[in-house]
Design a protein around this motif. Structure first.
Motif, PDB file in Angstrom:
ATOM      1  N   TYR A  28       4.923   8.190  -2.951  1.00 38.02           N
ATOM      2  CA  TYR A  28       4.432   7.112  -3.819  1.00 38.02           C
ATOM      3  C   TYR A  28       4.912   7.305  -5.257  1.00 38.02           C
ATOM      4  N   MET A  29       4.775   8.526  -5.756  1.00 37.25           N
ATOM      5  CA  MET A  29       5.142   8.787  -7.150  1.00 37.25           C
ATOM      6  C   MET A  29       6.650   8.664  -7.382  1.00 37.25           C
ATOM      7  N   MET A  30       7.451   8.918  -6.358  1.00 33.97           N
ATOM      8  CA  MET A  30       8.901   8.848  -6.498  1.00 33.97           C
ATOM      9  C   MET A  30       9.474   7.542  -5.945  1.00 33.97           C
ATOM     10  N   SER A  31       8.620   6.581  -5.640  1.00 36.03           N
ATOM     11  CA  SER A  31       9.100   5.342  -5.018  1.00 36.03           C
ATOM     12  C   SER A  31      10.069   4.573  -5.917  1.00 36.03           C
ATOM     13  N   ASP A  32       9.871   4.628  -7.210  1.00 33.64           N
ATOM     14  CA  ASP A  32      10.787   3.926  -8.120  1.00 33.64           C
ATOM     15  C   ASP A  32      12.147   4.621  -8.177  1.00 33.64           C
ATOM     16  N   PHE A  37      10.664  -1.143  -1.587  1.00 32.77           N
ATOM     17  CA  PHE A  37       9.217  -1.196  -1.423  1.00 32.77           C
ATOM     18  C   PHE A  37       8.786  -1.049   0.035  1.00 32.77           C
ATOM     19  N   ILE A  38       9.390  -1.792   0.942  1.00 32.69           N
ATOM     20  CA  ILE A  38       8.970  -1.785   2.347  1.00 32.69           C
ATOM     21  C   ILE A  38       9.174  -0.409   2.961  1.00 32.69           C
ATOM     22  N   ALA A  39      10.310   0.214   2.730  1.00 29.06           N
ATOM     23  CA  ALA A  39      10.577   1.541   3.292  1.00 29.06           C
ATOM     24  C   ALA A  39       9.588   2.575   2.752  1.00 29.06           C
ATOM     25  N   CYS A  40       9.330   2.531   1.455  1.00 28.81           N
ATOM     26  CA  CYS A  40       8.372   3.478   0.860  1.00 28.81           C
ATOM     27  C   CYS A  40       6.956   3.212   1.356  1.00 28.81           C
ATOM     28  N   MET A  41       6.575   1.927   1.432  1.00 29.85           N
ATOM     29  CA  MET A  41       5.239   1.589   1.890  1.00 29.85           C
ATOM     30  C   MET A  41       5.013   2.051   3.328  1.00 29.85           C
ATOM     31  N   VAL A  42       5.960   1.797   4.205  1.00 29.24           N
ATOM     32  CA  VAL A  42       5.825   2.209   5.606  1.00 29.24           C
ATOM     33  C   VAL A  42       5.764   3.733   5.708  1.00 29.24           C
ATOM     34  N   THR A  43       6.594   4.413   4.935  1.00 32.02           N
ATOM     35  CA  THR A  43       6.587   5.878   4.946  1.00 32.02           C
ATOM     36  C   THR A  43       5.244   6.417   4.475  1.00 32.02           C
ATOM     37  N   VAL A  50      -0.192  -2.915 -13.508  1.00 32.66           N
ATOM     38  CA  VAL A  50      -0.027  -4.207 -12.845  1.00 32.66           C
ATOM     39  C   VAL A  50       1.040  -4.140 -11.740  1.00 32.66           C
ATOM     40  N   LYS A  51       0.943  -3.118 -10.922  1.00 34.32           N
ATOM     41  CA  LYS A  51       1.790  -3.016  -9.722  1.00 34.32           C
ATOM     42  C   LYS A  51       0.950  -3.455  -8.523  1.00 34.32           C
ATOM     43  N   ILE A  52       0.624  -4.715  -8.501  1.00 31.27           N
ATOM     44  CA  ILE A  52      -0.309  -5.269  -7.527  1.00 31.27           C
ATOM     45  C   ILE A  52       0.185  -5.068  -6.095  1.00 31.27           C
ATOM     46  N   LYS A  53       1.481  -5.097  -5.877  1.00 29.22           N
ATOM     47  CA  LYS A  53       1.992  -4.937  -4.510  1.00 29.22           C
ATOM     48  C   LYS A  53       1.667  -3.552  -3.941  1.00 29.22           C
ATOM     49  N   TRP A  54       1.459  -2.559  -4.809  1.00 27.80           N
ATOM     50  CA  TRP A  54       1.125  -1.206  -4.348  1.00 27.80           C
ATOM     51  C   TRP A  54      -0.371  -0.998  -4.160  1.00 27.80           C
ATOM     52  N   LEU A  55      -1.178  -1.915  -4.633  1.00 26.02           N
ATOM     53  CA  LEU A  55      -2.630  -1.737  -4.593  1.00 26.02           C
ATOM     54  C   LEU A  55      -3.182  -1.508  -3.183  1.00 26.02           C
ATOM     55  N   PRO A  56      -2.789  -2.269  -2.165  1.00 26.11           N
ATOM     56  CA  PRO A  56      -3.319  -1.981  -0.819  1.00 26.11           C
ATOM     57  C   PRO A  56      -2.945  -0.585  -0.304  1.00 26.11           C
ATOM     58  N   VAL A  57      -1.776  -0.112  -0.677  1.00 29.48           N
ATOM     59  CA  VAL A  57      -1.332   1.204  -0.221  1.00 29.48           C
ATOM     60  C   VAL A  57      -2.180   2.307  -0.846  1.00 29.48           C
ATOM     61  N   VAL A  58      -2.397   2.239  -2.155  1.00 30.28           N
ATOM     62  CA  VAL A  58      -3.171   3.298  -2.804  1.00 30.28           C
ATOM     63  C   VAL A  58      -4.649   3.211  -2.437  1.00 30.28           C
ATOM     64  N   ILE A  59      -5.151   2.010  -2.216  1.00 29.02           N
ATOM     65  CA  ILE A  59      -6.541   1.886  -1.751  1.00 29.02           C
ATOM     66  C   ILE A  59      -6.677   2.480  -0.352  1.00 29.02           C
ATOM     67  N   MET A  60      -5.684   2.260   0.495  1.00 24.63           N
ATOM     68  CA  MET A  60      -5.706   2.860   1.833  1.00 24.63           C
ATOM     69  C   MET A  60      -5.705   4.383   1.739  1.00 24.63           C
ATOM     70  N   GLY A  61      -4.903   4.942   0.846  1.00 22.60           N
ATOM     71  CA  GLY A  61      -4.897   6.389   0.651  1.00 22.60           C
ATOM     72  C   GLY A  61      -6.248   6.902   0.204  1.00 22.60           C
ATOM     73  N   LEU A  62      -6.866   6.204  -0.734  1.00 24.84           N
ATOM     74  CA  LEU A  62      -8.185   6.607  -1.226  1.00 24.84           C
ATOM     75  C   LEU A  62      -9.234   6.526  -0.122  1.00 24.84           C
ATOM     76  N   VAL A  63      -9.238   5.433   0.625  1.00 27.06           N
ATOM     77  CA  VAL A  63     -10.242   5.238   1.673  1.00 27.06           C
ATOM     78  C   VAL A  63     -10.102   6.293   2.781  1.00 27.06           C
ATOM     79  N   LEU A  64      -8.888   6.546   3.233  1.00 29.39           N
ATOM     80  CA  LEU A  64      -8.698   7.524   4.310  1.00 29.39           C
ATOM     81  C   LEU A  64      -9.078   8.938   3.872  1.00 29.39           C
TER      82      LEU A  64
END
Length: 188
Positions: A43-47, A53-59, A139-153
């Motif tokens: 996540y931190m190195m995604s940029d 985005f899709i490859a990093c998100m899936v990974t 304001v990286k809204i596209k990453w919000l579901p991914v980081v929320i998923m990390g927090l929840v799990l």
């Protein structure tokens, strides 16, 4: 001739001390840390990884899923002797089961493995909590579901193992309040 199984009067046997502090499950300890840190690092190195985005998100989602499953089903049982799960009875009601292994002399968790387990279990939700807020603030809204998923799990595993450790029937609010009041009384 009398056989001694344990040192007398608190004398510490060197073999017992080294057995308690060494890592008996190195592969489980490695994967316990690998999936957690890899998801955060990707996540931190995604940029810098080309911005795909899709490859990093899936990974990240795969690493988070592997971490959740590994911690819940393998490393919790091997490293600290705890496990939790959910059962659904015939009536359709959900029942949470929290177990802790009885600590007999042979299967007592090692101190090093226990520290690895609990440190990473407690510290990772703080990282994901920080990442949720930094994602909102930048304001990286596209990453919000991914980081929320990390927090929840991570929080789900932390909650499950705390319930295993303190007992399934215990009220966590009462335990926390008693602990904090005891700490405050000790300082005065």
């Amino acid at each position: 001739m009398q056989r001694q199984d344990a040192p007398l009067f608190g004398e510490d046997d060197a073999n017992t001390r080294s057995r308690k502090s060494m890592i008996r499950h190195p592969i489980a300890s490695f994967f316990h840390l690998f999936f957690r840190t890899s998801a955060i690092l990707v996540y931190m190195m995604s940029d810098t990884l080309g911005g795909r985005f899709i490859a990093c998100m899936v990974t990240i989602i795969l690493l988070l899923s592997c971490d959740f499953w590994t911690v819940k089903n393998i490393t919790g049982r091997l490293l600290v002797g705890l496990r939790w799960w959910n059962e659904v009875d015939e009536d359709g009601k959900s029942h949470w089961v929290f177990e802790s292994r009885r600590s007999d002399g042979l299967n007592f968790p090692s101190t090093a493995e226990s520290r690895i387990f609990w440190f990473s279990l407690i510290i990772c939700p703080f990282f994901w909590f920080y990442l949720v807020f930094s994602t909102i603030l930048t304001v990286k809204i596209k990453w919000l579901p991914v980081v929320i998923m990390g927090l929840v799990l991570h929080c789900a595993n932390l909650y499950g193992y705390i319930r295993c450790k303190v007992g399934a029937d215990s009220n966590l609010k009462v335990i926390a309040r008693n602990y904090i009041s005891a700490q405050l009384l000790n300082r005065q």
